[in-house]
Write an enzyme that holds these catalytic residues in place. Structure first.
Site: not given
Ligand code: ADP
Ligand code: ADP
Ligand code: ZN
Length: 215
Positions: A15, A90, A129, A162, A173
């Site tokens: 995302k 979410r 990551r 992270r 998660r």
């Molecule tokens: P990911 O890369 O795992 O999708 P995010 O950076 O979006 O993670 O979120 C990290 C953490 O922040 C989540 O595990 C949750 O604890 C919190 N968080 C993020 N967005 C939301 C939301 N919309 N509602 C509740 N908690 C959230």
């Molecule tokens: P999210 O926000 O959904 O948690 P991220 O965009 O942070 O996901 O991506 C998670 C990890 O996967 C990062 O280390 C990113 O560089 C890697 N990644 C993202 N897209 C791809 C892809 N299409 N193929 C392989 N690795 C990816």
């Protein structure tokens, strides 16, 4: 063109990666509730203090905290022509609240892009990551390594892993996603807004697929 879209998907689906690409393509701001929460934790604000433990456990932060942050961010000037929501909503409760915010601000939601990736791939992506806390750039030790290990290509910042990207919290998660977030797919499908995308392949391929479905 005014566009408001949501990027939905499990942790590690890409995302954040796709949101950054769409920022360039659509010239719209990315609103990441995860980034907003991490900044609040780092700054030690009231909301940050309330959020910290939930984030460490990989649970959802209470709606009251997240919604306050989201509303404030969406009122900023740069969101007038639209926004890319990354990580919000979410849960169905959040989607309902978002509808209220959208109608208050006379916005309409155009697309909910659901990025689909199998669980084992999610774990591989999250354990590798690395991110730059200074500029937000994202890397992966194998799939998109920085030129110099541990250093951001864009700003020379020091890359971090992270705190919640450890295997135990990752599994939690993903479970929270299945239970609380995934029901949103049906919710938005019934509204005719769901655009499912296969999230395996290169980031560029996936960007093209998203561009196609949002026109
Ligand atoms: P990911 O890369 O795992 O999708 P995010 O950076 O979006 O993670 O979120 C990290 C953490 O922040 C989540 O595990 C949750 O604890 C919190 N968080 C993020 N967005 C939301 C939301 N919309 N509602 C509740 N908690 C959230
Ligand atoms: P999210 O926000 O959904 O948690 P991220 O965009 O942070 O996901 O991506 C998670 C990890 O996967 C990062 O280390 C990113 O560089 C890697 N990644 C993202 N897209 C791809 C892809 N299409 N193929 C392989 N690795 C990816
Ligand atoms: Zn950087």
């Amino acid at each position: 063109m005014i566009v408001n879209l949501i990027l939905l998907g499990p942790p590690g689906a890409g995302k954040g990666t796709q949101a950054q690409r769409l920022v360039e393509r659509l010239k719209l701001p990315q609103i990441s509730t995860g980034d907003l929460l991490r900044a609040a934790v780092r700054d030690g604000t009231d909301l940050g203090r309330q959020a910290k433990e939930y984030m460490q456990r990989g649970e959802l932060v209470p709606d009251s905290v997240v919604v306050l942050m989201l509303k404030k961010r969406m009122q900023a000037d740069d969101c007038r022509t639209g926004c890319i929501l990354d990580g919000f909503p979410r849960a169905v409760t959040q989607a309902e609240i978002l509808e209220g915010v959208f109608s208050e601000q006379a916005r309409s939601l155009n697309h909910v892009v659901s990025i689909e990736v199998p669980e084992e791939e999610l774990v591989r992506r999250l354990t590798g990551r690395r991110s730059c806390p200074k500029c937000g750039a994202m890397f992966h030790v194998m799939f998109s390594p920085p030129e110099k290990e541990g250093v951001c290509d864009k700003c020379d910042g020091e890359l971090i892993t992270r705190a919640d990207d450890n295997e135990e919290t990752i599994r939690n998660r993903i479970a929270v996603y299945r239970e609380q977030t995934e029901p949103l797919k049906k919710y938005y499908e019934e509204k005719g807004l769901l655009r499912p995308i296969d999230g395996t392949g290169t980031p560029k391929d996936i960007e093209e697929k998203i561009a196609k479905v949002i026109g």
